[in-house]
Design an enzyme around this catalytic site. Structure first.
Site, PDB file in Angstrom:
ATOM      1  N   CYS A 176      -0.784  -6.619   9.287  1.00 24.04           N
ATOM      2  CA  CYS A 176      -0.324  -5.674   8.260  1.00 24.04           C
ATOM      3  C   CYS A 176       0.044  -4.369   8.950  1.00 24.04           C
ATOM      4  CB  CYS A 176      -1.363  -5.473   7.153  1.00 24.04           C
ATOM      5  SG  CYS A 176      -2.830  -4.538   7.610  1.00 24.04           S
ATOM      6  N   ASN A 218      -3.741  -2.479   9.973  1.00 22.70           N
ATOM      7  CA  ASN A 218      -4.865  -3.323  10.366  1.00 22.70           C
ATOM      8  C   ASN A 218      -6.207  -2.725   9.941  1.00 22.70           C
ATOM      9  OD1 ASN A 218      -6.448  -4.518  13.372  1.00 22.70           O
ATOM     10  ND2 ASN A 218      -5.970  -5.733  11.585  1.00 22.70           N
ATOM     11  N   CYS A 273      -6.752  -2.702   6.132  1.00 21.81           N
ATOM     12  CA  CYS A 273      -6.956  -3.192   4.752  1.00 21.81           C
ATOM     13  C   CYS A 273      -6.679  -4.685   4.637  1.00 21.81           C
ATOM     14  CB  CYS A 273      -6.059  -2.448   3.761  1.00 21.81           C
ATOM     15  SG  CYS A 273      -6.455  -0.722   3.531  1.00 21.81           S
ATOM     16  N   ARG A 274      -5.412  -5.013   4.475  1.00 19.59           N
ATOM     17  CA  ARG A 274      -5.033  -6.384   4.135  1.00 19.59           C
ATOM     18  C   ARG A 274      -5.246  -7.382   5.250  1.00 19.59           C
ATOM     19  NH1 ARG A 274       0.783  -5.284   2.808  1.00 19.59           N
ATOM     20  NH2 ARG A 274       0.384  -3.767   4.432  1.00 19.59           N
ATOM     21  N   SER A 275      -4.800  -7.072   6.456  1.00 21.92           N
ATOM     22  CA  SER A 275      -4.945  -8.073   7.524  1.00 21.92           C
ATOM     23  C   SER A 275      -6.405  -8.288   7.931  1.00 21.92           C
ATOM     24  CB  SER A 275      -4.056  -7.758   8.732  1.00 21.92           C
ATOM     25  OG  SER A 275      -4.397  -6.540   9.336  1.00 21.92           O
ATOM     26  N   ASP A 318       1.712  -9.673  -0.808  1.00 23.71           N
ATOM     27  CA  ASP A 318       2.406  -8.390  -0.756  1.00 23.71           C
ATOM     28  C   ASP A 318       1.868  -7.392  -1.793  1.00 23.71           C
ATOM     29  OD1 ASP A 318       4.095  -6.344  -0.199  1.00 23.71           O
ATOM     30  OD2 ASP A 318       5.939  -7.441  -0.598  1.00 23.71           O
TER      31      ASP A 318
END
Length: 143
Positions: free
Chosen positions: A8, A11, A13-15, A113
């Protein structure tokens, strides 16, 4: 061993959420020895930082630890070192292809997303659903 890299923007939050969810799912399935799972950023903005507090809290709600995480940026070597590189949004995919000079081996794909919504419940659902589907695909290949 299948090597998966979630990517993301920062690196934090999401990933990393996807990294730790996938690690937990793989462990629950008794398949930890079959996977190496990590995460990285497309930008340098958060280098060295841990998981963003709302994301860390969401993982903790589900009993998933993420201590010791430190954001890192993708490198050209990641393309050779990983079997699957999963971007968390379209912008990440564009940046990944730029760093990797395209995707000649078809290793890059999209997971979710929920960019900048601040809605970590939605992010959790997207990441959890995506990781479960990914694990199911690998299980079908293994069996």
């Amino acid at each position: 061993m299948t090597k998966i890299l979630f990517v993301c923007h920062g690196n934090i939050c999401r990933s990393p959420m996807a990294e730790y969810v996938m690690k937990a799912l793989v462990a629950q399935a008794g398949l930890s020895d079959k996977f190496f799972i990590a995460s990285a950023a497309t930008s340098r903005e958060e280098l060295g930082n841990g998981v963003y507090p709302p994301a860390r809290r969401k993982l903790a709600e589900h009993g998933i630890p993420c201590a010791g995480h430190a954001s890192r940026q993708i490198t050209l070597k990641d393309y050779a070192n990983f079997d699957l590189l999963i971007g968390m949004d379209e912008e990440n995919l564009r940046n990944m292809r730029r760093v990797f000079s395209g995707d000649p081996e078809g290793k890059i794909s999209l997971l979710a997303d929920p960019w900048y919504t601040g809605d970590f419940d939605a992010t959790w659902r997207d990441v959890n659903d995506g990781c479960r589907a990914l694990l199911q695909e690998f299980r079908e290949e293994i069996m």
